[in-house]
Design a protein around this motif. Sequence first.
Motif, mmCIF file in Angstrom:
data_model
loop_
_atom_site.group_PDB
_atom_site.id
_atom_site.type_symbol
_atom_site.label_atom_id
_atom_site.label_comp_id
_atom_site.label_asym_id
_atom_site.label_seq_id
_atom_site.Cartn_x
_atom_site.Cartn_y
_atom_site.Cartn_z
ATOM 1 N N MET A 291 0.869 -1.189 0.000
ATOM 2 C CA MET A 291 0.000 0.000 0.000
ATOM 3 C C MET A 291 0.900 1.232 0.000
ATOM 4 O O MET A 291 1.625 1.478 0.968
ATOM 5 C CB MET A 291 -0.922 0.007 1.235
ATOM 6 N N GLY A 292 0.850 1.991 -1.088
ATOM 7 C CA GLY A 292 1.729 3.151 -1.240
ATOM 8 C C GLY A 292 1.085 4.429 -0.717
ATOM 9 O O GLY A 292 -0.098 4.466 -0.373
ATOM 10 N N ASN A 293 1.903 5.489 -0.687
ATOM 11 C CA ASN A 293 1.441 6.785 -0.158
ATOM 12 C C ASN A 293 1.662 7.841 -1.233
ATOM 13 O O ASN A 293 2.790 8.004 -1.717
ATOM 14 C CB ASN A 293 2.276 7.116 1.089
ATOM 15 N N GLN A 294 0.617 8.527 -1.616
ATOM 16 C CA GLN A 294 0.735 9.582 -2.617
ATOM 17 C C GLN A 294 1.012 10.917 -1.923
ATOM 18 O O GLN A 294 0.539 11.957 -2.361
ATOM 19 C CB GLN A 294 -0.545 9.633 -3.456
ATOM 20 N N ILE A 295 1.759 10.831 -0.784
ATOM 21 C CA ILE A 295 2.014 11.974 0.103
ATOM 22 C C ILE A 295 0.653 12.504 0.569
ATOM 23 O O ILE A 295 0.317 13.684 0.421
ATOM 24 C CB ILE A 295 2.895 13.048 -0.572
ATOM 25 N N ASP A 296 -0.113 11.581 1.137
ATOM 26 C CA ASP A 296 -1.488 11.859 1.554
ATOM 27 C C ASP A 296 -1.537 12.599 2.877
ATOM 28 O O ASP A 296 -0.655 12.446 3.722
ATOM 29 C CB ASP A 296 -2.241 10.533 1.743
ATOM 30 N N GLY A 297 -2.602 13.363 3.069
ATOM 31 C CA GLY A 297 -2.925 13.915 4.380
ATOM 32 C C GLY A 297 -3.619 12.830 5.205
ATOM 33 O O GLY A 297 -3.647 11.651 4.819
ATOM 34 N N GLN A 298 -4.205 13.233 6.336
ATOM 35 C CA GLN A 298 -4.815 12.218 7.216
ATOM 36 C C GLN A 298 -6.049 11.577 6.599
ATOM 37 O O GLN A 298 -6.309 10.394 6.808
ATOM 38 C CB GLN A 298 -5.145 12.838 8.568
ATOM 39 N N LEU A 299 -6.823 12.354 5.854
ATOM 40 C CA LEU A 299 -8.015 11.779 5.224
ATOM 41 C C LEU A 299 -7.592 10.726 4.187
ATOM 42 O O LEU A 299 -8.147 9.620 4.133
ATOM 43 C CB LEU A 299 -8.836 12.910 4.587
ATOM 44 N N GLY A 300 -6.595 11.062 3.380
ATOM 45 C CA GLY A 300 -6.088 10.116 2.388
ATOM 46 C C GLY A 300 -5.483 8.887 3.054
ATOM 47 O O GLY A 300 -5.619 7.759 2.569
ATOM 48 N N THR A 301 -4.819 9.097 4.188
ATOM 49 C CA THR A 301 -4.203 7.979 4.910
ATOM 50 C C THR A 301 -5.281 7.066 5.508
ATOM 51 O O THR A 301 -5.138 5.841 5.521
ATOM 52 C CB THR A 301 -3.266 8.526 6.009
ATOM 53 N N ALA A 302 -6.377 7.681 5.982
ATOM 54 C CA ALA A 302 -7.500 6.874 6.492
ATOM 55 C C ALA A 302 -8.054 5.997 5.362
ATOM 56 O O ALA A 302 -8.459 4.850 5.588
ATOM 57 C CB ALA A 302 -8.593 7.783 7.057
ATOM 58 N N CYS A 303 -8.047 6.518 4.147
ATOM 59 C CA CYS A 303 -8.511 5.734 2.989
ATOM 60 C C CYS A 303 -7.540 4.580 2.715
ATOM 61 O O CYS A 303 -7.953 3.448 2.461
ATOM 62 C CB CYS A 303 -8.610 6.619 1.749
ATOM 63 N N THR A 304 -6.230 4.872 2.749
ATOM 64 C CA THR A 304 -5.228 3.839 2.454
ATOM 65 C C THR A 304 -5.308 2.694 3.467
ATOM 66 O O THR A 304 -5.289 1.520 3.097
ATOM 67 C CB THR A 304 -3.806 4.448 2.462
ATOM 68 N N VAL A 305 -5.420 3.032 4.751
ATOM 69 C CA VAL A 305 -5.445 1.956 5.756
ATOM 70 C C VAL A 305 -6.769 1.200 5.695
ATOM 71 O O VAL A 305 -6.806 -0.022 5.903
ATOM 72 C CB VAL A 305 -5.127 2.496 7.183
ATOM 73 N N ALA A 306 -7.852 1.890 5.348
ATOM 74 C CA ALA A 306 -9.155 1.207 5.228
ATOM 75 C C ALA A 306 -9.070 0.151 4.121
ATOM 76 O O ALA A 306 -9.544 -0.978 4.280
ATOM 77 C CB ALA A 306 -10.259 2.212 4.915
ATOM 78 N N PHE A 307 -8.445 0.504 3.013
ATOM 79 C CA PHE A 307 -8.320 -0.454 1.913
ATOM 80 C C PHE A 307 -7.288 -1.538 2.250
ATOM 81 O O PHE A 307 -7.552 -2.737 2.095
ATOM 82 C CB PHE A 307 -7.925 0.245 0.605
#
Length: 366
Positions: A291-307
């Motif tokens: 699971m990569g990071n598109q230099i996400d903020g917290q909302l984007g990070t919540a999406c990444t960990v949910a998936f």
Amino acid sequence: MKITGVEAIPFAIPYTKPLRFASGEVTTAEHVLVRISTEDGVVGTAEAPPRPFTYGETQASIVAVIDTIFAPQIVGLRLTERELVRERLDRTVGNPTAKAAIDMALWDAFGRTTGVGVSELLGGFTDRMRVSHMLGFAEPAAMVAEAERIVDTFGIRTFKVKVGRRPVTLDTAVVRALRDRFANDVELYVDGNRGWTASESLTAMREMTDLGLTFAEELCPADDVLGRRWLVDKLDVPFIADESVVTQADVTREVLGGAATAISIKTARTGFTGSQRTHHLAEGLGLELVMGNQIDGQLGTACTVAFGAAYARTSRRAGELSNFLDMSDDLLTEPLQIRDGELLVRSGAGLGVDVDPDKLARYRQD
Ligand code: MUC
Ligand code: MG
């Protein structure tokens, strides 16, 4: 469950420390908050991080494409008509993060409407992921000091080291210094963001053979077609395709062409629906996923960990979930917390996170 409104709100939050890598740098999170409202009074949210150096999108282009093309195409559809949404959005080529944010806001709204968490809706495999932290360019001593701080403060023990500078010894020295400092207490892999040529990449990887790297990511451009195949064939670690696999067709092309042997899934570019497709394709092909990071903020990070937590294959490896730590502030009412090297999926309906209206008022740019 009918969609009544789609908003694209630009906001800007400075980083305390810029992140530098071979294809660019980020000093301020100039993202776009996407909000989707329904006739039931539910609001789903997600964020789009513009990455002009990767996908060509800018903050202004994301707002414009959503306001003028995507919103009129989907208002009036039901939240469950995701395939219809996808078909309409795909009439416009490109714009991956704008499309992904719309998709994820739809899932959040659907979860809130039904009272179920998005991660459970997707697959519900686990409730957490181990975290991998990305180390941006600096001198070796500074990168080691940053890794020490991250280990001590957050218990994170997996690092993705940004490489791709010239001469290659600038970066191989960093990886060697990290291995010397932490011995086998940390997992290390490298990401070149296309900065090296194929032959520079091989020289660097040979120089690091004794350092126990787990992966090499996007060291040279996929468009150097034969050079990249030549490189991947010679490596003895999986080669992760990141920015070269925006679509599922890209995954097929790169993997079957011998230019990649593992895939980075970024919800910021494929949303939840597209990430499911990439996940299932990777499963069929027998590929490792990160699971990569598109230099996400917290909302984007919540999406990444949910998936990532939703499936066995995406939660096996540490996920890149910590770039938000370098932001001076964020939009959520309750900040995400990384403890003992792990990030938990938020419980609650949808993504389980809420945007603080005062913070949004402070940082919005429109
Ligand atoms: C990454 O994995 O490459 C930096 C550039 C980009 O497109 O994403 C980030 C992280
Ligand atoms: Mg990458």
